[in-house]
Write a protein that holds these residues in place. Sequence first.
Motif, PDB file in Angstrom:
ATOM      1  N   LEU A 243      36.228  27.325  50.804  1.00 41.82           N
ATOM      2  CA  LEU A 243      34.843  27.580  50.403  1.00 41.82           C
ATOM      3  C   LEU A 243      34.208  26.275  49.962  1.00 41.82           C
ATOM      4  CD1 LEU A 243      32.540  29.548  49.328  1.00 41.82           C
ATOM      5  CD2 LEU A 243      33.770  29.442  47.172  1.00 41.82           C
ATOM      6  N   VAL A 244      32.983  26.040  50.406  1.00 39.23           N
ATOM      7  CA  VAL A 244      32.200  24.913  49.908  1.00 39.23           C
ATOM      8  C   VAL A 244      30.869  25.485  49.460  1.00 39.23           C
ATOM      9  CG1 VAL A 244      31.153  22.702  50.448  1.00 39.23           C
ATOM     10  CG2 VAL A 244      33.339  23.306  51.483  1.00 39.23           C
ATOM     11  N   LEU A 245      30.616  25.441  48.161  1.00 40.59           N
ATOM     12  CA  LEU A 245      29.371  25.987  47.624  1.00 40.59           C
ATOM     13  C   LEU A 245      28.277  24.929  47.652  1.00 40.59           C
ATOM     14  CD1 LEU A 245      30.623  27.929  44.485  1.00 40.59           C
ATOM     15  CD2 LEU A 245      29.684  28.908  46.561  1.00 40.59           C
ATOM     16  N   PRO A 246      27.110  25.260  48.248  1.00 41.79           N
ATOM     17  CA  PRO A 246      26.020  24.286  48.231  1.00 41.79           C
ATOM     18  C   PRO A 246      25.429  24.114  46.842  1.00 41.79           C
ATOM     19  CG  PRO A 246      25.332  26.323  49.289  1.00 41.79           C
ATOM     20  CD  PRO A 246      26.787  26.470  48.973  1.00 41.79           C
ATOM     21  N   ASP A 247      25.487  25.164  46.018  1.00 41.77           N
ATOM     22  CA  ASP A 247      24.935  25.100  44.667  1.00 41.77           C
ATOM     23  C   ASP A 247      26.091  24.947  43.682  1.00 41.77           C
ATOM     24  OD1 ASP A 247      23.527  25.298  42.362  1.00 41.77           O
ATOM     25  OD2 ASP A 247      23.068  27.433  42.547  1.00 41.77           O
ATOM     26  N   ALA A 248      26.253  23.752  43.151  1.00 37.17           N
ATOM     27  CA  ALA A 248      27.409  23.460  42.298  1.00 37.17           C
ATOM     28  C   ALA A 248      27.147  23.699  40.820  1.00 37.17           C
ATOM     29  CB  ALA A 248      27.828  22.005  42.508  1.00 37.17           C
ATOM     30  N   VAL A 249      26.063  24.412  40.472  1.00 37.39           N
ATOM     31  CA  VAL A 249      25.717  24.645  39.075  1.00 37.39           C
ATOM     32  C   VAL A 249      26.812  25.480  38.407  1.00 37.39           C
ATOM     33  CG1 VAL A 249      24.033  25.680  37.516  1.00 37.39           C
ATOM     34  CG2 VAL A 249      23.278  24.514  39.580  1.00 37.39           C
TER      35      VAL A 249
ATOM     36  N   ARG B 198      35.316  41.179  48.626  1.00 32.35           N
ATOM     37  CA  ARG B 198      36.219  40.617  47.621  1.00 32.35           C
ATOM     38  C   ARG B 198      36.093  39.088  47.570  1.00 32.35           C
ATOM     39  NH1 ARG B 198      41.906  39.438  46.949  1.00 32.35           N
ATOM     40  NH2 ARG B 198      42.263  39.564  49.183  1.00 32.35           N
ATOM     41  N   PHE B 199      36.022  38.456  48.744  1.00 33.28           N
ATOM     42  CA  PHE B 199      35.846  37.006  48.815  1.00 33.28           C
ATOM     43  C   PHE B 199      34.515  36.626  48.169  1.00 33.28           C
ATOM     44  CE2 PHE B 199      34.665  32.974  50.727  1.00 33.28           C
ATOM     45  CZ  PHE B 199      35.861  32.283  50.855  1.00 33.28           C
ATOM     46  N   TRP B 200      33.453  37.349  48.513  1.00 29.33           N
ATOM     47  CA  TRP B 200      32.125  37.045  47.976  1.00 29.33           C
ATOM     48  C   TRP B 200      32.109  37.198  46.453  1.00 29.33           C
ATOM     49  CZ3 TRP B 200      27.625  40.595  47.007  1.00 29.33           C
ATOM     50  CH2 TRP B 200      26.454  39.875  46.776  1.00 29.33           C
ATOM     51  N   ARG B 201      32.783  38.236  45.944  1.00 31.86           N
ATOM     52  CA  ARG B 201      32.802  38.472  44.497  1.00 31.86           C
ATOM     53  C   ARG B 201      33.731  37.506  43.768  1.00 31.86           C
ATOM     54  NH1 ARG B 201      35.836  43.467  43.587  1.00 31.86           N
ATOM     55  NH2 ARG B 201      37.536  41.984  43.468  1.00 31.86           N
ATOM     56  N   ASP B 202      35.003  37.410  44.230  1.00 34.40           N
ATOM     57  CA  ASP B 202      36.021  36.667  43.484  1.00 34.40           C
ATOM     58  C   ASP B 202      35.971  35.166  43.706  1.00 34.40           C
ATOM     59  OD1 ASP B 202      36.810  39.157  42.696  1.00 34.40           O
ATOM     60  OD2 ASP B 202      38.600  39.227  43.964  1.00 34.40           O
ATOM     61  N   VAL B 203      35.636  34.765  44.919  1.00 36.46           N
ATOM     62  CA  VAL B 203      35.650  33.330  45.233  1.00 36.46           C
ATOM     63  C   VAL B 203      34.264  32.717  45.089  1.00 36.46           C
ATOM     64  CG1 VAL B 203      36.216  31.600  46.988  1.00 36.46           C
ATOM     65  CG2 VAL B 203      37.638  33.646  46.758  1.00 36.46           C
ATOM     66  N   CYS B 204      33.240  33.418  45.598  1.00 33.80           N
ATOM     67  CA  CYS B 204      31.884  32.863  45.568  1.00 33.80           C
ATOM     68  C   CYS B 204      31.140  33.189  44.278  1.00 33.80           C
ATOM     69  CB  CYS B 204      31.065  33.388  46.741  1.00 33.80           C
ATOM     70  SG  CYS B 204      31.715  32.899  48.341  1.00 33.80           S
ATOM     71  N   GLY B 205      31.641  34.152  43.504  1.00 32.89           N
ATOM     72  CA  GLY B 205      30.945  34.521  42.266  1.00 32.89           C
ATOM     73  C   GLY B 205      29.611  35.196  42.524  1.00 32.89           C
ATOM     74  N   ASN B 206      29.489  35.922  43.651  1.00 28.42           N
ATOM     75  CA  ASN B 206      28.276  36.674  44.027  1.00 28.42           C
ATOM     76  C   ASN B 206      27.027  35.808  44.187  1.00 28.42           C
ATOM     77  OD1 ASN B 206      29.696  39.117  44.029  1.00 28.42           O
ATOM     78  ND2 ASN B 206      29.295  39.462  41.857  1.00 28.42           N
ATOM     79  N   VAL B 207      27.195  34.515  44.456  1.00 31.49           N
ATOM     80  CA  VAL B 207      26.019  33.676  44.680  1.00 31.49           C
ATOM     81  C   VAL B 207      25.374  34.067  46.005  1.00 31.49           C
ATOM     82  CG1 VAL B 207      26.889  31.723  43.345  1.00 31.49           C
ATOM     83  CG2 VAL B 207      27.339  31.822  45.792  1.00 31.49           C
TER      84      VAL B 207
END
Length: 192
Positions: free
Chosen positions: A79-85, A166-175
């Motif tokens: 996973l690479v999050l564009p928003d690193a806040v 599950r990936f969206w919730r646990d890994v991405c934090g629902n962003v």
Amino acid sequence: MLNRCFVMVLFVALSVFFAAGCSTDTHYDSLSDSIAVALPKAPFDTQEVTILKRIQFDRDLVPLSNVSLVEAWLSAPGLVLPDAVGKPDATEPVAFDLSLVKSISISIVETPKVPTILWLKILRAQPVENELMSEFNVGDLRQYTDEYQRIELEIKLTLDPYHVMRFWRDVCGNVETCEAHLKFSMNFRMDE
């Protein structure tokens, strides 16, 4: 008698030398790329995500006698999050497993008359980090390359809805913007 033995030994040695000089050299090369899938917006369950990719060989393939695939495998999504806040280091891939993937097939795009030829596939990926792909032998890959040594690929991917959420919730934090990056790697044999 000694001369005859010497001549035979010399003959065998020269035969081995010339046979070794005429044998073909085999080299191996590998290539890795990733498939980015936007979550949770990607269609899943019965709908396929279609992604077009292009792979390019750096080595000059023209003088070779054959280029073939030895093996290919798919790796668990990162996973690479564009928003690193609020994230400690959001550029580092986050490990998951391949249960996210229901199926994947990679086809080589040929011509408008013959749209694709099935090349690689996984049905029902296991909850593992890496899984080998089943190969449908297409022969010498140079027949599918263009003048720039590129091969056009069509990747069809079906995702498991439960593991996507599950990936969206646990890994991405629902962003809102979340991408899973599935890495595929290939190992090629190149004969001169």
